[in-house]
Design a protein around this motif. Sequence first.
Motif, PDB file in Angstrom:
ATOM      1  N   LYS A  38     -19.532  23.958  -1.229  1.00  0.00           N
ATOM      2  CA  LYS A  38     -19.018  22.511  -0.059  1.00  0.00           C
ATOM      3  C   LYS A  38     -19.012  22.780   1.075  1.00  0.00           C
ATOM      4  O   LYS A  38     -20.100  21.452   2.290  1.00  0.00           O
ATOM      5  CB  LYS A  38     -19.842  20.653  -1.268  1.00  0.00           C
ATOM      6  N   THR A  39     -17.890  22.816   1.659  1.00  0.00           N
ATOM      7  CA  THR A  39     -16.979  22.444   2.549  1.00  0.00           C
ATOM      8  C   THR A  39     -18.088  23.521   3.486  1.00  0.00           C
ATOM      9  O   THR A  39     -17.720  23.673   4.631  1.00  0.00           O
ATOM     10  CB  THR A  39     -15.836  22.930   2.266  1.00  0.00           C
ATOM     11  N   LEU A  40     -18.853  24.718   3.396  1.00  0.00           N
ATOM     12  CA  LEU A  40     -19.423  25.761   4.009  1.00  0.00           C
ATOM     13  C   LEU A  40     -20.233  24.726   4.757  1.00  0.00           C
ATOM     14  O   LEU A  40     -20.945  24.283   3.958  1.00  0.00           O
ATOM     15  CB  LEU A  40     -20.210  26.802   3.155  1.00  0.00           C
ATOM     16  N   ARG A  44     -22.700  25.358  11.353  1.00  0.00           N
ATOM     17  CA  ARG A  44     -21.631  25.120  11.946  1.00  0.00           C
ATOM     18  C   ARG A  44     -21.402  26.676  12.806  1.00  0.00           C
ATOM     19  O   ARG A  44     -20.493  26.194  13.783  1.00  0.00           O
ATOM     20  CB  ARG A  44     -20.675  23.699  11.700  1.00  0.00           C
ATOM     21  N   ASP A  45     -21.113  26.637  11.929  1.00  0.00           N
ATOM     22  CA  ASP A  45     -19.854  27.455  11.696  1.00  0.00           C
ATOM     23  C   ASP A  45     -20.373  29.172  12.419  1.00  0.00           C
ATOM     24  O   ASP A  45     -19.808  29.467  13.282  1.00  0.00           O
ATOM     25  CB  ASP A  45     -19.534  28.515   9.987  1.00  0.00           C
ATOM     26  N   LEU A  46     -21.451  29.331  12.705  1.00  0.00           N
ATOM     27  CA  LEU A  46     -22.447  30.186  13.140  1.00  0.00           C
ATOM     28  C   LEU A  46     -22.691  30.071  14.750  1.00  0.00           C
ATOM     29  O   LEU A  46     -22.408  30.659  15.941  1.00  0.00           O
ATOM     30  CB  LEU A  46     -23.862  30.573  12.679  1.00  0.00           C
ATOM     31  N   MET A  49     -19.184  30.091  15.838  1.00  0.00           N
ATOM     32  CA  MET A  49     -18.316  32.059  16.324  1.00  0.00           C
ATOM     33  C   MET A  49     -18.864  32.161  17.536  1.00  0.00           C
ATOM     34  O   MET A  49     -18.172  32.657  17.864  1.00  0.00           O
ATOM     35  CB  MET A  49     -19.149  32.554  15.384  1.00  0.00           C
ATOM     36  N   ALA A  50     -19.635  31.925  18.676  1.00  0.00           N
ATOM     37  CA  ALA A  50     -19.827  32.317  19.111  1.00  0.00           C
ATOM     38  C   ALA A  50     -19.083  31.906  20.619  1.00  0.00           C
ATOM     39  O   ALA A  50     -18.717  32.990  22.011  1.00  0.00           O
ATOM     40  CB  ALA A  50     -21.313  31.561  20.462  1.00  0.00           C
ATOM     41  N   LYS A  51     -18.497  31.462  20.653  1.00  0.00           N
ATOM     42  CA  LYS A  51     -17.384  30.584  21.276  1.00  0.00           C
ATOM     43  C   LYS A  51     -16.049  31.147  20.885  1.00  0.00           C
ATOM     44  O   LYS A  51     -14.938  31.055  21.852  1.00  0.00           O
ATOM     45  CB  LYS A  51     -17.145  29.211  21.962  1.00  0.00           C
ATOM     46  N   SER A  52     -15.721  32.051  19.878  1.00  0.00           N
ATOM     47  CA  SER A  52     -14.862  32.503  19.457  1.00  0.00           C
ATOM     48  C   SER A  52     -14.670  34.014  20.231  1.00  0.00           C
ATOM     49  O   SER A  52     -15.234  33.969  21.099  1.00  0.00           O
ATOM     50  CB  SER A  52     -15.013  33.158  17.973  1.00  0.00           C
TER      51      SER A  52
END
Length: 142
Positions: A38-40, A44-46, A49-52
């Motif tokens: 549920k925390t995924l 937002r994560d994808l 990722m481009a800013k990583s």
Amino acid sequence: MSGNNNNNGKEPLPEIPLPILNDPRPAPDKDQVVSAFKTLEPARDLSTMAKSPCAKESFVDGAALGLGVGLLKAMRSGAGRSAANWGFGAFLLTTIGTWEYCHYKIRQKRQIMASGQMPIVSTIDMDSAKKREAIAARQKDV
């Protein structure tokens, strides 16, 4: 001789316990697994990722090598599914490898900066005359 014993009169081999059956750890609670999923938040994560750092370089390298390996495998064997598997595998390995190597270099730079051994003036994108001037100016300040 009796049964399927192929030891030719030698003593029988000891039984090896299966680690899965004898695992002393308790099974994970289903509530913990459900709450972890549920925390995924894939959107937002994808999007972050481009800013990583290193993400773009890693994906480009992985895509290029994966495409190349897939095309070469397809030309050699003619099996499309096998070629796609090889290409995807090469993409994954290359992406993970280049991302890890890039972060390894970042960690090294941070350690050097923390120890105070890195020069203050960056001379990466300067021509040789400007590099010499920047180094000479830095040495005069010391």
